[in-house]
Design a protein around this motif. Sequence first.
Motif, PDB file in Angstrom:
ATOM      1  N   GLN A   1      -8.889  13.077  -3.046  1.00  0.00           N
ATOM      2  CA  GLN A   1      -8.773  14.113  -4.086  1.00  0.00           C
ATOM      3  C   GLN A   1      -7.315  14.443  -4.388  1.00  0.00           C
ATOM      4  N   HIS A   2      -6.490  14.458  -3.324  1.00  0.00           N
ATOM      5  CA  HIS A   2      -5.057  14.718  -3.510  1.00  0.00           C
ATOM      6  C   HIS A   2      -4.432  13.649  -4.388  1.00  0.00           C
ATOM      7  N   GLU A   3      -4.786  12.373  -4.122  1.00  0.00           N
ATOM      8  CA  GLU A   3      -4.239  11.269  -4.909  1.00  0.00           C
ATOM      9  C   GLU A   3      -4.763  11.309  -6.345  1.00  0.00           C
ATOM     10  N   GLN A   4      -6.019  11.725  -6.501  1.00  0.00           N
ATOM     11  CA  GLN A   4      -6.572  11.862  -7.848  1.00  0.00           C
ATOM     12  C   GLN A   4      -5.795  12.908  -8.646  1.00  0.00           C
ATOM     13  N   LYS A   5      -5.421  13.990  -7.963  1.00  0.00           N
ATOM     14  CA  LYS A   5      -4.636  15.036  -8.628  1.00  0.00           C
ATOM     15  C   LYS A   5      -3.260  14.510  -9.018  1.00  0.00           C
ATOM     16  N   ARG A   6      -2.631  13.739  -8.103  1.00  0.00           N
ATOM     17  CA  ARG A   6      -1.311  13.146  -8.411  1.00  0.00           C
ATOM     18  C   ARG A   6      -1.399  12.222  -9.613  1.00  0.00           C
ATOM     19  N   PHE A   7      -2.430  11.377  -9.617  1.00  0.00           N
ATOM     20  CA  PHE A   7      -2.596  10.439 -10.726  1.00  0.00           C
ATOM     21  C   PHE A   7      -2.895  11.191 -12.020  1.00  0.00           C
ATOM     22  N   SER A   8      -3.765  12.204 -11.933  1.00  0.00           N
ATOM     23  CA  SER A   8      -4.124  12.973 -13.128  1.00  0.00           C
ATOM     24  C   SER A   8      -2.900  13.677 -13.714  1.00  0.00           C
ATOM     25  N   ALA A   9      -2.040  14.202 -12.814  1.00  0.00           N
ATOM     26  CA  ALA A   9      -0.833  14.897 -13.282  1.00  0.00           C
ATOM     27  C   ALA A   9       0.103  13.924 -14.012  1.00  0.00           C
ATOM     28  N   ALA A  10       0.318  12.736 -13.407  1.00  0.00           N
ATOM     29  CA  ALA A  10       1.185  11.727 -14.030  1.00  0.00           C
ATOM     30  C   ALA A  10       0.567  11.216 -15.329  1.00  0.00           C
ATOM     31  N   ASN A  11      -0.750  11.031 -15.314  1.00  0.00           N
ATOM     32  CA  ASN A  11      -1.463  10.537 -16.492  1.00  0.00           C
ATOM     33  C   ASN A  11      -1.412  11.564 -17.624  1.00  0.00           C
TER      34      ASN A  11
ATOM     35  N   ASN B   1       2.953   4.198 -13.094  1.00  0.00           N
ATOM     36  CA  ASN B   1       2.852   2.930 -12.367  1.00  0.00           C
ATOM     37  C   ASN B   1       3.170   3.105 -10.888  1.00  0.00           C
ATOM     38  N   LEU B   2       4.160   3.949 -10.600  1.00  0.00           N
ATOM     39  CA  LEU B   2       4.539   4.208  -9.212  1.00  0.00           C
ATOM     40  C   LEU B   2       3.389   4.847  -8.442  1.00  0.00           C
ATOM     41  N   VAL B   3       2.789   5.881  -9.033  1.00  0.00           N
ATOM     42  CA  VAL B   3       1.667   6.569  -8.384  1.00  0.00           C
ATOM     43  C   VAL B   3       0.497   5.606  -8.186  1.00  0.00           C
ATOM     44  N   LEU B   4       0.202   4.817  -9.218  1.00  0.00           N
ATOM     45  CA  LEU B   4      -0.913   3.869  -9.137  1.00  0.00           C
ATOM     46  C   LEU B   4      -0.646   2.813  -8.071  1.00  0.00           C
ATOM     47  N   ARG B   5       0.581   2.305  -8.022  1.00  0.00           N
ATOM     48  CA  ARG B   5       0.929   1.275  -7.032  1.00  0.00           C
ATOM     49  C   ARG B   5       0.816   1.831  -5.616  1.00  0.00           C
ATOM     50  N   GLU B   6       1.331   3.033  -5.394  1.00  0.00           N
ATOM     51  CA  GLU B   6       1.237   3.657  -4.065  1.00  0.00           C
ATOM     52  C   GLU B   6      -0.222   3.857  -3.663  1.00  0.00           C
ATOM     53  N   HIS B   7      -1.033   4.246  -4.644  1.00  0.00           N
ATOM     54  CA  HIS B   7      -2.454   4.485  -4.365  1.00  0.00           C
ATOM     55  C   HIS B   7      -3.152   3.189  -3.949  1.00  0.00           C
ATOM     56  N   LEU B   8      -2.893   2.110  -4.680  1.00  0.00           N
ATOM     57  CA  LEU B   8      -3.567   0.843  -4.397  1.00  0.00           C
ATOM     58  C   LEU B   8      -3.086   0.227  -3.085  1.00  0.00           C
ATOM     59  N   VAL B   9      -1.767   0.309  -2.844  1.00  0.00           N
ATOM     60  CA  VAL B   9      -1.219  -0.273  -1.606  1.00  0.00           C
ATOM     61  C   VAL B   9      -1.645   0.535  -0.387  1.00  0.00           C
ATOM     62  N   GLY B  10      -1.674   1.859  -0.543  1.00  0.00           N
ATOM     63  CA  GLY B  10      -1.965   2.720   0.615  1.00  0.00           C
ATOM     64  C   GLY B  10      -3.395   3.218   0.687  1.00  0.00           C
ATOM     65  N   ILE B  11      -4.337   2.474   0.083  1.00  0.00           N
ATOM     66  CA  ILE B  11      -5.725   2.955  -0.008  1.00  0.00           C
ATOM     67  C   ILE B  11      -6.349   3.189   1.366  1.00  0.00           C
TER      68      ILE B  11
ATOM     69  N   VAL C   1      -4.817   4.167   4.187  1.00  0.00           N
ATOM     70  CA  VAL C   1      -4.297   5.424   4.734  1.00  0.00           C
ATOM     71  C   VAL C   1      -4.905   6.609   3.988  1.00  0.00           C
ATOM     72  N   ILE C   2      -5.000   6.500   2.671  1.00  0.00           N
ATOM     73  CA  ILE C   2      -5.548   7.593   1.850  1.00  0.00           C
ATOM     74  C   ILE C   2      -6.983   7.909   2.272  1.00  0.00           C
ATOM     75  N   ARG C   3      -7.774   6.869   2.452  1.00  0.00           N
ATOM     76  CA  ARG C   3      -9.178   7.086   2.839  1.00  0.00           C
ATOM     77  C   ARG C   3      -9.294   7.603   4.266  1.00  0.00           C
ATOM     78  N   SER C   4      -8.466   7.075   5.158  1.00  0.00           N
ATOM     79  CA  SER C   4      -8.568   7.496   6.561  1.00  0.00           C
ATOM     80  C   SER C   4      -8.201   8.965   6.751  1.00  0.00           C
ATOM     81  N   PHE C   5      -7.330   9.488   5.881  1.00  0.00           N
ATOM     82  CA  PHE C   5      -6.935  10.897   5.986  1.00  0.00           C
ATOM     83  C   PHE C   5      -7.668  11.779   4.963  1.00  0.00           C
ATOM     84  N   ASN C   6      -8.694  11.207   4.309  1.00  0.00           N
ATOM     85  CA  ASN C   6      -9.474  11.971   3.324  1.00  0.00           C
ATOM     86  C   ASN C   6      -8.591  12.634   2.268  1.00  0.00           C
ATOM     87  N   ARG C   7      -7.643  11.859   1.736  1.00  0.00           N
ATOM     88  CA  ARG C   7      -6.703  12.392   0.747  1.00  0.00           C
ATOM     89  C   ARG C   7      -6.993  11.852  -0.658  1.00  0.00           C
TER      90      ARG C   7
END
Length: 581
Positions: free
Chosen positions: A212-222, A192-202, A204-210
């Motif tokens: 794939q990095h976030e997908q890896k974080r989510f996949s690891a937690a999942n 939930n923490l990873v998902l919440r950070e991803h949705l709130v910070g979308i 910033v994530i897109r602007s820095f082309n991250r």
Amino acid sequence: MIKLFKQLKPFSLPIAVILLLVFLQSMGDLYLPTLMSDIVDKGIVQQDRALIWKIGGFMLLVAGSGALCSVIASFLSAKVAMGFGRNTRSRVFSHVENFTLTEFDKLGTASLITRTTNDITQVQTVLMMMLRMMVGAPMMMIGGIIMAVSENAKLSLVFAVVIPVLVLAISYVGIKGLPLFKANQLKLDKLNLVLREHLVGIRVIRSFNRIQHEQKRFSAANRDLTDTAIKVNKIMALLMPMMMFVMNFSMIGILYFGGIRINNGELQVGSLMAFIQYAMQIMFSLIMVSMMFVLIPRASASAIRINEVLDMVPEITDPEVKTSLADQPPQPALRGFVEFKNVSFSYPGAEQSALSDISFSARPGEVTAIIGGTGSGKSTLLSLIPRFYDVVEGEVLVDGDDVRQLTQEELRAKIGYVPQKAVLFTGTVNDNIRYGMKDATDEEIRHAAEVAQAMDFVSEMKDGFDSEIAQGGGNVSGGQKQRLSIARALVRKPEIYLFDDSFSALDFKTDAKLRAALKGETLESTVLIVAQRVSTVMDADRIIVLEEGRIAGIGSHSELLASSDVYREIVSSQLSEEEIA
């Protein structure tokens, strides 16, 4: 979980009715095999049709009554469980509202959301099943054993082997499952923490082309959550095959030994059929218990997490008895007077203090500005006034009272706060401004918007003040959010205004117009402004310069230019020599 279930007292009457209904249903179910035995042994064997119809009709009545009891008990169980879930969610939400920022930091927002939703749902589901199964199953098992023994005591020795085996299997699964369920809930928090950070910070994530990095974080937690869930379910999956294996072999044993006893004339066919029914009821009750043991460890882990929230005592509490002003030395008749006396503060676990030996006063009708470098403690200083945190040393006084001697509601009623990060709520523009004062009139809302320089964009919105604000203010810009937040504080007409870097998203022209309009609104109020821009603070009556949590200078703009190296450095970094002159 027992501690949590103590909150079931308001539901005592429906629970008593449920227990009675389950008891009656169990008695009916236990009586049916005996009636069936009588039909076979006395009706069919002796070819007595009248007896068959009589007993058959009575069986229908007993079965119908049992079904009615079951339906009503199920309805009441659902009602009690849902009511318990509703009350527990309300208790958790009300308790969390009293938390300080320290408690929020300890538990985490994502975890609090999981505990209030998923964890309470787990306990609610188990409670509903317990009211039906945990009461009915023991009744069925004990009653079934008694009735089976009454049918044939020697044949009942089969249960002396079967029941201990099943009890051991259920205990093993329960002991192995509980730690894994606890781990499962923690890993759900992480997801939930990873998902919440991803949705709130979308953005910033897109602007820095991250992405794939976030997908890896989510996949690891999942994956971590999935692996734990699979491990739990592997253990739980063992239970049902073991139950069915033991159950089928017990049926073979009953039929084998029962057939021998019938052949020897020691047992009748109807009695064997009744015995098999009782055996099935005993086994079925054990299966119900095993199902509960699948759910109870998960609910127990959830209950522990809920109790952890409810047992957490907020560090900041209201005084039991507020010191009366009559017992204090006479104070100047001021409204909104703020004073810091040798204040020091450090965050929990921090190695060094965020603020050290801060002393100053801010009077009504004056503007006190706070400026300094990043991390100098400006926002921290402001957060001590409404008691978001409590001082470690010294005193913060409002109207001559230590803020710790005022109730939080009483203190915050004096304050209009505009946070560093503007926060808006779902609803209309009207709703967001009226959040500052619930009984504010439309004229007061309009006036607050005019002072906050929000009228220009609000009037251009489709429905004006009735226009909808999206979640988090997603459909307005940063500057518009800040202006609506300022209007929300203005409509309150407080004694003290706290502006925590609240003009940072405004252009210089709007900033200047807003500050000019504020002067007319705050003539009788104390204004404290935290700012990064020199242009925002240079007209203040008093400027406090902070450096590394200490006061590096206090005075007006011209006085500090002459006396403070830190302030001169800040000014020279923002203004040209002509502007400084």
